[in-house]
Design an enzyme around this catalytic site. Structure first.
Site, PDB file in Angstrom:
ATOM      1  N   ASN A   1       0.753  -1.239   0.119  1.00 52.36           N
ATOM      2  CA  ASN A   1       0.076  -0.061  -0.134  1.00 52.36           C
ATOM      3  C   ASN A   1       0.689   1.446   0.060  1.00 52.36           C
ATOM      4  OD1 ASN A   1      -2.168   1.496   0.114  1.00 52.36           O
ATOM      5  ND2 ASN A   1      -3.240   0.750   1.673  1.00 52.36           N
TER       6      ASN A   1
ATOM      7  N   HIS B   1      -9.154   4.480   8.118  1.00 45.96           N
ATOM      8  CA  HIS B   1      -9.645   3.077   7.715  1.00 45.96           C
ATOM      9  C   HIS B   1     -10.896   2.793   8.064  1.00 45.96           C
ATOM     10  CE1 HIS B   1      -5.484   2.190   6.923  1.00 45.96           C
ATOM     11  NE2 HIS B   1      -5.798   1.187   6.342  1.00 45.96           N
TER      12      HIS B   1
END
Length: 510
Positions: A345, A376
């Site tokens: 990521n 998140h």
């Protein structure tokens, strides 16, 4: 519009018969079909709307309209949130000015995202892997905050207060509304990202990428840039091959290693320690290919449009990794937390570094962890993963700094050290991210208690024996002298919750 938990889909039902015929959720079919459409649209965009053939205005308009259409197809009228979040942030930028826009945009964009995440999770479909309209909003939030900071750096801060990276990314003029919407909502990245800088995107849209990426360190122009633009076809085909392998692995091997089996009472009570360690590793390794699939496909989509060229390597090969989000070989062979996180990521990791770590003057590591948890989502498992990761990361750094030098003096000893650290890294990563997959508090605590919280206790003991000071930022004028911390990217050891939602419904063969 009804939530996905009640109606089965938030977007178009045009493909419902097809989804039923192949036993797939219509949300998943919509997502995959739209990404494949974006791939074909990228080829058309590169060939027929090339900067040499049309204006940047037309390119921005087409990219934005196609992006909003794909969002509407996948998420229905929830796609309006993408426009509202972007529109509100742009209005804030205009009325507040460069001096304070970064603060207001940060709060507004994050607040909007959090409200949507709370409503989706706790009011509609807690724990259900339906199409998640907050997934694209996570990427848009990254873009909004990144650009606000870049404009602030370029228009409101003194040059000598900026780091070299901030200078290179600083934006000196306000984007138009169309450019802003195009950056946030273009068809290439509206569904799965990744993040990229505004300057790179504008250079691509205006046809300046080749010039930007073809200047070597001594300032001389690379002769290869005087020829035709490099073709992205080899890179696209390679990444599509990775997509195919990853999806096949996900549909087959993953079914043999469900993560939830780590807390099965019979397994926990009867399996040997070695069996449990092996299963923990393989179950989390088997969960990764779905992200390899999604991120590689997103990268291929951008490359097919001509976006992602990053100059030439030493052998003269064109590099198409400007916005790549992962390096699979380095992930699976990582011998440290740093190596794993630096290759996982990647673009989100850079965002955390640019907007938080590099700008936080006090306890930047903890601040960045908390920002990552907020970004998140609101599932408790996300926060449990980050809280677990902090002591493990600090302990890993302490051990590495104190002992690594003794084990790299001969190739044989170095090989043994690499094997041991690889095993330790894989176990620690797997242990850390289990709550991220399980989502809820009860199963996460059940997992950790079954392991007697060993990877919570041991790192704390290591930190006590080998203290690690929390890093305190120096004044802005000294930022350029800072070293890159080993944990600056840890926050993305977690997975995109959006991709988790959009891919976990793919049925697996019995």
């Amino acid at each position: 519009m009804a939530s996905s938990g009640n109606s089965g889909t938030t977007g178009s039902t045009l493909l419902q018969p097809f989804s039923e015929a192949i036993n797939l959720s219509v949300d998943q079919v919509n997502f995959v079909v739209c990404q494949l459409f974006a791939l074909l649209a990228s080829v058309w965009f590169r060939l027929y709307l090339h900067p040499s053939k049309t204006s940047s205005f037309v390119r921005h308009a087409v990219a934005t309209l196609l992006g909003l259409y794909l969002a509407l197809f996948c998420f229905g009228w929830y796609a309006l949130h993408f426009v509202l979040q972007s529109g509100i942030s742009y209005y804030i930028m205009v009325i507040v000015g460069a001096g304070h826009m970064h603060k207001f945009c940060f709060v507004i964009a994050f607040g909007y995202l959090t409200i949507c995440q709370v409503s989706r999770v706790y009011l509609f479909d807690y724990g259900q892997y339906s199409a998640d309209f907050t997934g694209p909003m996570m990427i848009i939030t990254q873009k909004i905050t990144s650009l606000a900071f870049e404009i602030h750096d370029g228009m409101a801060r003194k040059e000598d207060h900026l780091t070299p990276a901030q200078k290179s990314l600083a934006v000196r003029t306000m984007p138009s509304l169309l450019e802003y919407l195009s950056y946030n909502c273009n068809f290439m990245g509206i569904l799965a990202g990744p993040l990229y800088t505004y300057k790179d995107y504008i250079a691509f849209m205006e046809g300046r990428t080749l010039h930007m990426k073809c200047t070597v360190v001594n300032g001389k122009r690379d002769e290869r840039c005087d020829h035709a633009e490099p073709s992205p076809v080899p890179a696209v085909l390679c990444k599509l091959l990775v997509c195919g392998i990853s999806l096949t692995f996900h549909l087959t091997v993953t079914t043999m290693f469900p993560v939830a089996y780590n807390i099965d009472e019979t397994f926990v009570n009867t399996a040997s320690l070695a069996s449990r360690v092996f299963y923990l590793y393989f179950s989390l390794m088997a969960a990764r290919p779905k992200y390899y699939f999604a991120w590689s496909l997103a990268d291929a989509i951008h490359n097919a449009a001509g976006f992602g060229f990053n100059g030439y390597d030493e052998k003269g090969n064109a590099r198409w990794d400007l916005i790549s989000n992962l390096n699979i070989v380095n992930i699976e062979s990582a011998t440290s937390f740093k190596m794993f996180i630096d290759n996982w990521n990647i673009q989100t990791a850079l965002w955390f570094k640019r907007v938080c770590y590099d700008r936080c003057h006090y306890q930047p590591t903890i601040a960045t962890f908390m920002l990552s948890a907020m970004w998140h989502g609101v599932y408790p498992g996300y926060y449990m993963t980050f809280l677990t990761a902090i002591p493990i990361t600090l302990a890993a750094r302490a051990i590495r700094n104190n002992f690594r030098n003794y084990f790299i003096r001969t190739p044989a000893v170095k090989l043994l050290y690499d094997i041991v650290t690889w095993i330790a890294t894989m176990i620690a990563i797997s242990y850390t991210v289990v709550p991220f997959v399980l989502l809820s508090v009860e199963p996460s605590l059940k997992f950790y208690s079954s392991w007697c919280y060993c990877l919570h206790v041991v790192p704390l003991l290591v930190i006590l024996v080998l203290p690690v000071k929390l890093r305190r930022k120096e004044n802005e004028q000294h930022h350029s002298k800072q070293k890159r911390p080993e944990v600056e990217n840890l926050l993305t050891s977690n997975n995109y919750s959006a991709l988790n939602n959009n891919l976990d419904q793919i049925p697996r063969p019995s």
